[in-house]
Scaffold this motif. Structure first.
Motif, mmCIF file in Angstrom:
data_model
loop_
_atom_site.group_PDB
_atom_site.id
_atom_site.type_symbol
_atom_site.label_atom_id
_atom_site.label_comp_id
_atom_site.label_asym_id
_atom_site.label_seq_id
_atom_site.Cartn_x
_atom_site.Cartn_y
_atom_site.Cartn_z
ATOM 1 N N TRP A 120 0.878 -1.343 -0.044
ATOM 2 C CA TRP A 120 0.150 -0.076 0.111
ATOM 3 C C TRP A 120 0.866 1.358 -0.026
ATOM 4 N N LEU A 121 2.262 1.073 0.134
ATOM 5 C CA LEU A 121 3.069 2.495 0.311
ATOM 6 C C LEU A 121 3.304 2.862 -0.849
ATOM 7 N N THR A 122 3.293 4.084 -1.200
ATOM 8 C CA THR A 122 3.762 4.938 -2.460
ATOM 9 C C THR A 122 4.808 5.862 -1.754
ATOM 10 N N TYR A 126 3.453 10.561 3.253
ATOM 11 C CA TYR A 126 4.289 11.089 4.395
ATOM 12 C C TYR A 126 3.543 10.290 5.796
ATOM 13 N N VAL A 127 4.437 10.907 6.920
ATOM 14 C CA VAL A 127 4.324 9.848 8.053
ATOM 15 C C VAL A 127 2.931 9.611 8.591
ATOM 16 N N GLN A 128 2.000 10.669 8.628
ATOM 17 C CA GLN A 128 0.863 10.451 9.284
ATOM 18 C C GLN A 128 -0.003 9.736 8.381
ATOM 19 N N GLN A 129 0.164 9.669 7.099
ATOM 20 C CA GLN A 129 -0.571 8.583 6.223
ATOM 21 C C GLN A 129 0.036 7.099 6.452
ATOM 22 N N ASP A 148 -4.616 5.223 -0.103
ATOM 23 C CA ASP A 148 -4.350 6.165 -1.554
ATOM 24 C C ASP A 148 -4.131 7.353 -0.964
ATOM 25 N N SER A 149 -3.128 7.771 -1.550
ATOM 26 C CA SER A 149 -2.187 9.164 -1.171
ATOM 27 C C SER A 149 -3.040 10.389 -1.451
ATOM 28 N N ARG A 150 -4.360 10.190 -2.200
ATOM 29 C CA ARG A 150 -5.183 11.267 -2.461
ATOM 30 C C ARG A 150 -5.761 11.768 -1.314
ATOM 31 N N TYR A 151 -6.100 10.626 -0.171
ATOM 32 C CA TYR A 151 -6.444 10.902 1.025
ATOM 33 C C TYR A 151 -5.463 11.847 1.717
ATOM 34 N N ASN A 174 -14.816 9.017 -0.640
ATOM 35 C CA ASN A 174 -14.821 10.024 -1.810
ATOM 36 C C ASN A 174 -13.615 11.036 -1.384
ATOM 37 N N TYR A 175 -12.561 11.239 -1.951
ATOM 38 C CA TYR A 175 -11.358 11.949 -1.362
ATOM 39 C C TYR A 175 -11.832 13.542 -1.691
#
Length: 688
Positions: A120-122, A126-129, A148-151, A174-175
C-alpha cells in the motif's frame, strides 16, 4: 534528556584537541574510546553529537554503520536504520525511495509486525498517512478502502474509524470530501441515521452537522396523542444518546447526553444494540443502573467481549543450578572471597539436565459482535545448543553424555570432562594430564604438575608447581613459592594471593594481594580491597592495572608495563596471521564458488543445495573476519593514549616504575587516589 549532557570537568580527559567539535561531540568520542570502539568512523566535525551517538551505538552493537554513517542523514534517520538491523529488516530501499525520519519508523514498525505495508506504500506518502495504514493493517482492517495518497491523513483516519466500528464507509470514501465532512457522515452512521440525505458534496461540513443533528432529533423524538386532551405529551420527551464501539470491537459504551426532557429507556438502549449487531457480553446490570440512576454525560461500559488469551510460550525447566555466582562475594575490606565461591556444578552421565515444555495454544475470544478473536499460539524456543549432552527420544528431555562439569554460558550448555582429585598433588603423584577440567580438593605441593584443556581449580594452596590450563585457573587460598611456581591459562587466573609466582594469562589476573611476582597478561591485573597490595616483581598487562596500593613504604621496586608492550605486539601478530588465514580461506571458497557456477549439477535440487552450503560457508567466514577485525580494533583502541592505564585507589609509593606504551615514568614521591595515563607521549597523573 540531552540538555544535561556535559563533558568531563578535567579538560585532560577530552579525547581530541580539535576545536571544531562541540562539547557534546567530545563526549560521544570519549564514550566510544572508553568502550573500546573505532571512533574514527564518526570523528568528523560534519556529524553533530546526536548523529555521533547513533553511529557509536551501532558500532557497539556490531552493526554495519557504514550503511548510515552519512552526515546528510538526520540522527532520527540513522536511528531507524540502526534499529532495523536488530530485527533483520532492511530500511535502505525505503531510504532510497525518499522516506526519512518518522516515516522510516512507521515502516520499520510495520515490517517488524510482519504487516504487508509494501503493498500500500507509495513514494508520495508522508508519516501520518503511513501511520494510518499501519494501524489499519495491525487491526486487520481492509485498508484498500483508504490506502490512497489522494486522501490526507485526517481523511484516512475518519475512514479507518468507520471501518473499526463496522460502518458502511462507502457513504464517504470520496477523496473530495473534507475530513470534517467525512466526520459528520461517520457520526451519522454511528447514530444509525440515514445519511444519504446529506452525504453529498454540495453540503459543507457545517451544513452536514446541522442536518445530522436535525435527523437525530427527529429520530429520538416520539410524538403521540394523549386521549382527548389534545396535548402532545411526548413532544416534550427527547431520546439523545450514542453507542460507541471501541477497542477493536471488544467494548461498547453508551453515552446519554444531558438535555432537558431527555428520557432514554432500557428498551432504547437494547434496541440500539440490536441494530448495531452487538450481541455478546451485554452488561444488563450496567444498563439498568445507568437508566435508573440517570447517569448522563458519562461514558458507561454496557457490553464487553471476551479477549483472546495468547498461549503460553515454550520454556525450559532445568534440573541443575544456573545461578552459581560467577563473581566471588566481597569481603568487609572490599577484597574478594575466593575461598568460599562455588566454581562449578557437577553432573553425572545420563543425568536429566533440562526438559522443554512446548508452547501452548491460546484460548479464542469473541468481540461484542460475536466474531471470533483467534488466539495467538505461544512462541516456541529454539533447541538448546552446546556440547556434552544429548536429547532423549521424546525430543524434549536433555541428558548428560558424561560425568563432568556443567556450565550454562551465553545460552549454551557446556558439559566437559572433569577429574576430581581427592588428595594433594605432589611430585609423587606425577604429572596429571586431563582432556577437560581438574578439581583438586587439596593443595598442589612441590613438584606437582597439572595440564588440562579446561579449567584448573585448587581448593587450597599451590607451592612449587606447574599449572597449564586451556581455560581458567582458580587457586582459592593462593600461591606462595620461591619464584618456582608457573601458571599458564588461556582464560583468567585468580586467587586470594600470589607470592613469587610466574603467571602467563590471556585473561585477567585477580587477587587480594600480589607480591614479588612476574605476571604477563593480555587482560588486566586487578588487586582488590583496602588491604590489597601490588608489591615488587614485574607486571606486564596489556589492558592495564587496577590496584588499591602500589609498592610500599620501604620503596620496594615495583615495575608495571601496560599497553602496547611485547605482549601486545605478539597478540597483534597472532591476529594478523589469523586474518591472513581467513582471507586465504575466503579466497579459496570464492574460487570454488566461481568454479561451481560454471558447471552446476543438472539436478536443480542438488545444485541449489550445493550453492546454499557454499554460500553459508562464505557468510560464516565473513562473520569470522568481521569479529576478528572488531577484536583487532578493540585492542588497538583500548591501548591508545587515552586509556586509564594504571588506577591506584589507595596509595602509590615512591620507587614504583610505570611504563605505558613504552613510555617510562618513575614515581618520585608518594601519592594517593591517582590515575596514570599517557598524554602527548608522556605519562601523567590525574586525581581519581
Amino acid at each position: 534528556m540531552y540538555a544535561n549532557r556535559t563533558p568531563p570537568q578535567d579538560s585532560g580527559l577530552l579525547m581530541t584537541e580539535n576545536s571544531e567539535y562541540m562539547k557534546e561531540q567530545h563526549q560521544e568520542i570519549l564514550l566510544g574510546k572508553e568502550e573500546g570502539l573505532d571512533v574514527s568512523l564518526y570523528s568528523n566535525p560534519e556529524f553533530n553529537w546526536l548523529q555521533m551517538e547513533q553511529i557509536r551505538m551501532g558500532i557497539k552493537d556490531k552493526v554495519d554503520v557504514s550503511k548510515y554513517a552519512d552526515p546528510s542523514y538526520s540522527f532520527e534517520t540513522m536511528k531507524q536504520i540502526r534499529l532495523s538491523f536488530y530485527s533483520s529488516k532492511d530500511l535502505l530501499p525505503y531510504l532510497d525511495r525518499g522516506f526519512t525520519d518518522d516515516e522510516l519508523e512507521q515502516i520499520r514498525l510495520a515490517l517488524e509486525d510482519q504487516l504487508p505495508i509494501d503493498r500500500w506504500l507509495t513514494d508520495d506518502m508522508y508519516v501520518q498517512q503511513i501511520y494510518e495504514i499501519r494501524i489499519g493493517l495491525y487491526e486487520e482492517l481492509d485498508v484498500s478502502v483508504y490506502a490512497d495518497s489522494r486522501y490526507n491523513w485526517m481523511q484516512m483516519k475518519e475512514i479507518r474509524l468507520g471501518l473499526e466500528k463496522k460502518l458502511k464507509v462507502s457513504y464517504y470514501t470520496n477523496y473530495l470530501f473534507s475530513h470534517w465532512q467525512m466526520k459528520e457522515i461517520r457520526l451519522g452512521l454511528e447514530a444509525g441515521l440515514d445519511v444519504s440525505s446529506y452525504a453529498k458534496l454540495i453540503y459543507s461540513g457545517t451544513d452536514m452537522q446541522e442536518k445530522r443533528e436535525r435527523l437525530l432529533k427527529d429520530k429520538t423524538e416520539k410524538h403521540t396523542s394523549s386521549g382527548n386532551s389534545g396535548i402532545d405529551i411526548q413532544s416534550l420527551v427527547k431520546k439523545e444518546f450514542s453507542i460507541f464501539v471501541e477497542d477493536n470491537g471488544n467494548k461498547a459504551y453508551a453515552f446519554i447526553t444531558w438535555i432537558p426532557g431527555n428520557m432514554v429507556t432500557e428498551d432504547d438502549i437494547y434496541s440500539a444494540l440490536k441494530k448495531r449487531g452487538i450481541v455478546i457480553g451485554i452488561k444488563h446490570e450496567a444498563i439498568s443502573e445507568m437508566i435508573k440512576k440517570r447517569r448522563m454525560n458519562e461514558k458507561v461500559l454496557i457490553a464487553e467481549g471476551t479477549p483472546a488469551e495468547a498461549g503460553q510460550d515454550g520454556w525450559y525447566e532445568f534440573f541443575v543450578r544456573l545461578d552459581l555466582p560467577r563473581i566471588p562475594a566481597p569481603l568487609p575490606d572490599g577484597g574478594v572471597d575466593y575461598v568460599n565461591i562455588e566454581a562449578f556444578e557437577m553432573v553425572e552421565e545420563g543425568e536429566k539436565i533440562a526438559v522443554y515444555h512446548p508452547a501452548q495454544k491460546g484460548i479464542d475470544g469473541q468481540n461484542v459482535f460475536g466474531e471470533v478473536l483467534h488466539a495467538n499460539m505461544g512462541t516456541e524456543k529454539k533447541p538448546l545448543k552446546g556440547v556434552g549432552f544429548m536429547i532423549a527420544p521424546d525430543g524434549v528431555t536433555y541428558v548428560s553424555r558424561l560425568n563432568g562439569k556443567f556450565e550454562y554460558l551465553n545460552g549454551r550448555i557446556v558439559i566437559s570432562n572433569m577429574i576430581i582429585v581427592r588428595e594433594d598433588v605432589t611430585a609423587v603423584t606425577g604429572k596429571l594430564e586431563v582432556d577437560g577440567s581438574v578439581y583438586v580438593i587439596g593443595s598442589v605441593f612441590s613438584g606437582g604438575q597439572i595440564v588440562a584443556t579446561g579449567d584448573i581449580i585448587i581448593e587450597h594452596n599451590v607451592e612449587t608447581a606447574k599449572l597449564v590450563a586451556g581455560g581458567n585457573v582458580m587457586i582459592k587460598k593462593g600461591s606462595c613459592s620461591k619464584n618456582d611456581c608457573f601458571i599458564e591459562a588461556k582464560g583468567e587466573v585468580s586467587g586470594s594471593f600470589f607470592e613469587a609466582a610466574n603467571i602467563n594469562a590471556d585473561g585477567n589476573v585477580k587477587a587480594n594481594y600480589i607480591m614479588n611476582s612476574n605476571i604477563n597478561t593480555l587482560g588486566k591485573v586487578i588487586v582488590s580491597g583496602s588491604k590489597g597490595m601490588l608489591l615488587g616483581g614485574k607486571v606486564r598487562a596489556v589492558m592495564g592495572v587496577d590496584t588499591y596500593n602500589l609498592g610500599n613504604k620501604s620503596h620496594i621496586k615495583t615495575y608495571l608495563e601496560v599497553g602496547r608492550n611485547m605482549l601486545y605486539d605478539r597478540k597483534q601478530a597472532m591476529f594478523e596471521e589469523k586474518r591472513e588465514q581467513i582471507l586465504e580461506q575466503l579466497s579459496m571458497l570464492e574460487r570454488k564458488w566461481n568454479k561451481i557456477l560454471k558447471s552446476l549439477p543438472p539436478d536443480k535440487e542438488q545444485a541449489a543445495e550445493l550453492i546454499q552450503k557454499l554460500n553459508a560457508a562464505i557468510v560464516a567466514k565473513d562473520h569470522e573476519l568481521a569479529d576478528l577485525d572488531a577484536d583487532i580494533s578493540k585492542l588497538a583502541n583500548f591501548t591508545d593514549q587515552n586509556m586509564k592505564a594504571v588506577i591506584v585507589r589507595g596509595n602509590a609509593y615512591e620507587g614504583s616504575c610505570i611504563e605505558i606504551n613504552t613510555i617510562r615514568y618513575m614515581l618520585p614521591s608518594n601519592v594517593s587516589r591517582i590515575v596514570f595515563k599517557l598524554r602527548n607521549k608522556a605519562v601523567v597523573m590525574l586525581k581519581l
